[in-house]
Every structure is written in structure tokens, then in C-alpha cells.
Design a protein around this motif. Structure first.
Motif, PDB file in Angstrom:
ATOM      1  N   THR A   1      18.808  37.753  90.288  1.00  0.00           N
ATOM      2  CA  THR A   1      19.220  36.461  89.736  1.00  0.00           C
ATOM      3  C   THR A   1      19.450  35.499  90.890  1.00  0.00           C
ATOM      4  OG1 THR A   1      20.335  37.545  87.880  1.00  0.00           O
ATOM      5  CG2 THR A   1      20.885  35.240  88.309  1.00  0.00           C
TER       6      THR A   1
ATOM      7  N   ILE B   1      21.197  32.614  92.566  1.00  0.00           N
ATOM      8  CA  ILE B   1      22.502  31.969  92.375  1.00  0.00           C
ATOM      9  C   ILE B   1      22.751  30.840  93.363  1.00  0.00           C
ATOM     10  CG2 ILE B   1      23.528  34.032  91.375  1.00  0.00           C
ATOM     11  CD1 ILE B   1      24.841  34.578  94.058  1.00  0.00           C
TER      12      ILE B   1
ATOM     13  N   SER C   1      24.546  26.418  94.270  1.00  0.00           N
ATOM     14  CA  SER C   1      24.255  26.746  92.873  1.00  0.00           C
ATOM     15  C   SER C   1      22.751  26.901  92.691  1.00  0.00           C
ATOM     16  CB  SER C   1      24.798  25.668  91.936  1.00  0.00           C
ATOM     17  OG  SER C   1      24.239  24.410  92.228  1.00  0.00           O
ATOM     18  N   SER C   2      22.387  27.534  91.584  1.00  0.00           N
ATOM     19  CA  SER C   2      20.970  27.815  91.328  1.00  0.00           C
ATOM     20  C   SER C   2      20.220  26.583  90.844  1.00  0.00           C
ATOM     21  CB  SER C   2      20.841  28.931  90.291  1.00  0.00           C
ATOM     22  OG  SER C   2      21.461  28.539  89.066  1.00  0.00           O
TER      23      SER C   2
ATOM     24  N   THR D   1      20.544  29.237  83.325  1.00  0.00           N
ATOM     25  CA  THR D   1      21.703  29.969  83.823  1.00  0.00           C
ATOM     26  C   THR D   1      22.435  29.119  84.851  1.00  0.00           C
ATOM     27  OG1 THR D   1      20.322  31.018  85.511  1.00  0.00           O
ATOM     28  CG2 THR D   1      20.651  32.216  83.436  1.00  0.00           C
TER      29      THR D   1
ATOM     30  N   CYS E   1      24.478  29.509  87.613  1.00  0.00           N
ATOM     31  CA  CYS E   1      24.958  30.472  88.590  1.00  0.00           C
ATOM     32  C   CYS E   1      25.339  29.763  89.880  1.00  0.00           C
ATOM     33  CB  CYS E   1      23.887  31.517  88.888  1.00  0.00           C
ATOM     34  SG  CYS E   1      23.434  32.516  87.448  1.00  0.00           S
ATOM     35  N   SER E   2      26.281  30.359  90.608  1.00  0.00           N
ATOM     36  CA  SER E   2      26.724  29.755  91.854  1.00  0.00           C
ATOM     37  C   SER E   2      27.315  30.813  92.761  1.00  0.00           C
ATOM     38  CB  SER E   2      27.755  28.653  91.588  1.00  0.00           C
ATOM     39  OG  SER E   2      28.945  29.207  91.044  1.00  0.00           O
TER      40      SER E   2
ATOM     41  N   LYS F   1      33.510  38.459  91.504  1.00  0.00           N
ATOM     42  CA  LYS F   1      32.853  37.791  90.394  1.00  0.00           C
ATOM     43  C   LYS F   1      33.893  36.962  89.653  1.00  0.00           C
ATOM     44  CE  LYS F   1      29.741  38.599  86.488  1.00  0.00           C
ATOM     45  NZ  LYS F   1      29.020  39.617  85.672  1.00  0.00           N
TER      46      LYS F   1
ATOM     47  N   CYS G   1      28.399  34.148  85.834  1.00  0.00           N
ATOM     48  CA  CYS G   1      27.394  34.154  86.896  1.00  0.00           C
ATOM     49  C   CYS G   1      27.892  33.357  88.092  1.00  0.00           C
ATOM     50  CB  CYS G   1      26.069  33.598  86.373  1.00  0.00           C
ATOM     51  SG  CYS G   1      24.642  33.943  87.441  1.00  0.00           S
ATOM     52  N   GLU G   2      29.169  33.546  88.414  1.00  0.00           N
ATOM     53  CA  GLU G   2      29.781  32.856  89.546  1.00  0.00           C
ATOM     54  C   GLU G   2      30.389  33.895  90.481  1.00  0.00           C
ATOM     55  OE1 GLU G   2      32.582  30.090  88.055  1.00  0.00           O
ATOM     56  OE2 GLU G   2      31.102  28.880  86.970  1.00  0.00           O
ATOM     57  N   TYR G   3      30.033  33.812  91.761  1.00  0.00           N
ATOM     58  CA  TYR G   3      30.460  34.794  92.740  1.00  0.00           C
ATOM     59  C   TYR G   3      31.076  34.091  93.939  1.00  0.00           C
ATOM     60  CZ  TYR G   3      27.428  37.838  89.977  1.00  0.00           C
ATOM     61  OH  TYR G   3      26.832  38.537  88.952  1.00  0.00           O
TER      62      TYR G   3
END
Length: 279
Positions: free
Chosen positions: A119, A121, A146-147, A152, A154-155, A175, A179-181
Motif C-alpha cells: 500500500t 502511503i 500522504s499517498s 485510500t 493513507c499517510s 498505526k 491507514c495512518e502510520y
């Protein structure tokens, strides 16, 4: 077309592309924040003594794994893999199967059904930088990428802590949402260059001098208007107290002369004005 011209045009084109990419990277990874009497300047890509590329990994990427999840990322630029490339499915939006990970700046792989699924991100074009703690700018900065995908959201947030001892980490992966890390990195590039603002702007003496000059100019203009319209005075005599201003240079000169005479040491002639007396 001669082959020399083709080579020359290719070199010019590559130079232009490199400068555009380099300038965009530098602009993304720079931050200047005023705080109190200081200005804190961060430049994550500036070369340091032991880190010629700043915070950028010389391997082309950083890697951290935790709880069946693997994260690859590069700060302020896209990733480059000369070894240990990502091995996961669904890498189409980040370089494809043959160049997986080289089309984005952050890629994560989660284990699903015995396979690692990729994925995206983070991308270098969707990167911003902020202080970790606004009350303590010297602590470091957070680089968030970020994506930029509509499907999605995600970041990845990387906290670059100031550590003059050298590079440490990343050793953890958290996490924060679907979808954030986030992860933490200690690096000398996270230390700001501090510039004092005491020498900038107007000090109290300069401000007082400006106020006095404005008052003096207002006095001259107001006095001249009054003497011109109410007293009917014309010519240079419209200036109030003209005689005082004309004699002012001579007065100042006489004052300096008197001060010089007062602080000047006695000459040899004054010392020997009295003849010795023999008893």
C-alpha cells in the motif's frame, strides 16, 4: 542532426529536470519558524559533516518492521533500491512489479493470507513539515507524507528528533488509524540552526532617535506654516529660529574645541615654564 547536438540537448534536459527536482525537494524539507527572540531554521537536506545528504538515507530508503508489517520510506525524496527491494503484491501505483517502491516515498506491506500486500502511503509531492512541539522548536520536526489517492487516505508521519550524536532508528512503527502510520528517527538534521533576532529590527535607541527626528521635523514644518500664513514672513526666514540653526555648527565646533583643550595633556612647554631653583 549531428550526434553532438543530440548529446548536448540530452545533457541540458537532464540538468533542467535535476534542478527542478532538487529545488522541489529542498523547498519541501525546509522550515523557518520564529519563536521568542530567535528564528529556528530547519533544512533536512543540507549536507552535514558525517551526512553529506542530510537526513536522506544513503541506502536510498529506511526500513522498519513490526507485528507482521514492513515499512519502507525515504524522507524528502523518492526511494531508490539497490538492494533488499520490497517483495509484495499490488505495487502498481508505486513503481510496478519490476520497480516496486521506486515510484513513491513511503510503502507499507501488510501480511494477508500468507502474502504481503503493498500500500502506497506517501509521496514526495505530498509532503509537509511542521514542528514536533511548537513550544519547544529545538526538539525537531515532523515530516508528514500522504499517498494522495482518492480511494485510500493513507499517510506516514516521521518525527525527526534533534540528536547531535548521530542517526538512530527507526526502531518502531505505530498505526494511528485505518491507514495512518508513524515512526521516529533521531538525526542531526533535526537540529535547527538558531538565529537571534536581537540584531534585527529597531532597537530602543533607534526607535527613540526616529521619534525625536519626527518631532523635530514636525516642529520645523508647523513653525514654517505658522510664520508663513499668520505672520506673513517669506523666504528663508520662514524657518523658525533661523539664527539659532545658523549658529549651531559654530557652537558645536566651539564645544568640541573646549573639550579637546580640557582633556589634552600639558605640553612640554607648560611643564618647563618654571626654572629650577638651586638651594
Amino acid at each position: 542532426m549531428p550526434i553532438q547536438d543530440v548529446y548536448m540537448k540530452c545533457i541540458i534536459l537532464l540538468t533542467i529536470l535535476y534542478r527542478v527536482k532538487y529545488n522541489s525537494v529542498v523547498a519541501v524539507c525546509q522550515l523557518s519558524v520564529p519563536h521568542g527572540n530567535n528564528i529556528y531554521n530547519f533544512s533536512l537536506t543540507s549536507p552535514l559533516s558525517n551526512y553529506p545528504h542530510g537526513v536522506l538515507s544513503e541506502d536510498g530508503f529506511y526500513k522498519v518492521a513490526a507485528n507482521g508489517t514492513v515499512l519502507w520510506f525515504q524522507l524528502c525524496d523518492g526511494m531508490v533500491f539497490n538492494h533488499d527491494p520490497p517483495r509484495c503484491l499490488d505495487c502498481q501505483d508505486c513503481g510496478g512489479s519490476s520497480h516496486c517502491g521506486m515510484g513513491c516515498s513511503a510503502l507499507i506491506a501488510n501480511q494477508l493470507g500468507g502474502y504481503y500486500v503493498c500500500t502506497t502511503i506517501g509521496r514526495s509531492s505530498n509532503t509537509n513539515i511542521n514542528l514536533i512541539d511548537e513550544k519547544n522548536p529545538s526538539m525537531g520536526v515532523t515530516v508528514r507524507m500522504s499517498s494522495g489517492s482518492r480511494l485510500t487516505n493513507c499517510s506516514l508521519s516521521v518525527s525527526v528528533l534533534c540528536d547531535s550524536n548521530g542517526l538512530q532508528g527507526p526502531n518502531s512503527l505505530d498505526k494511528l488509524g485505518m491507514c495512518e502510520y508513524s515512526t521516529v528517527l533521531r538525526h542531526p538534521s533535526g537540529c535547527a540552526k538558531t538565529i537571534s533576532r536581537h540584531g534585527r529590527g529597531w532597537g530602543w535607541f533607534s526607535t527613540l532617535l526616529i521619534i525625536l527626528l519626527c518631532l523635530f521635523a514636525g516642529y520645523l514644518v508647523g513653525g514654517a506654516v505658522y510664520r508663513y500664513f499668520h505672520l506673513g514672513i517669506r523666504g528663508v526666514h520662514v524657518i523658525p529660529n533661523l539664527e539659532v540653526w545658523l549658529t549651531l555648527p559654530h557652537r558645536v565646533q566651539g564645544l568640541f574645541r573646549s573639550l579637546i583643550r580640557r582633556f589634552r595633556r600639558p605640553t612640554e612647554g607648560h611643564r618647563s615654564s618654571y626654572s629650577p631653583v638651586n638651594f
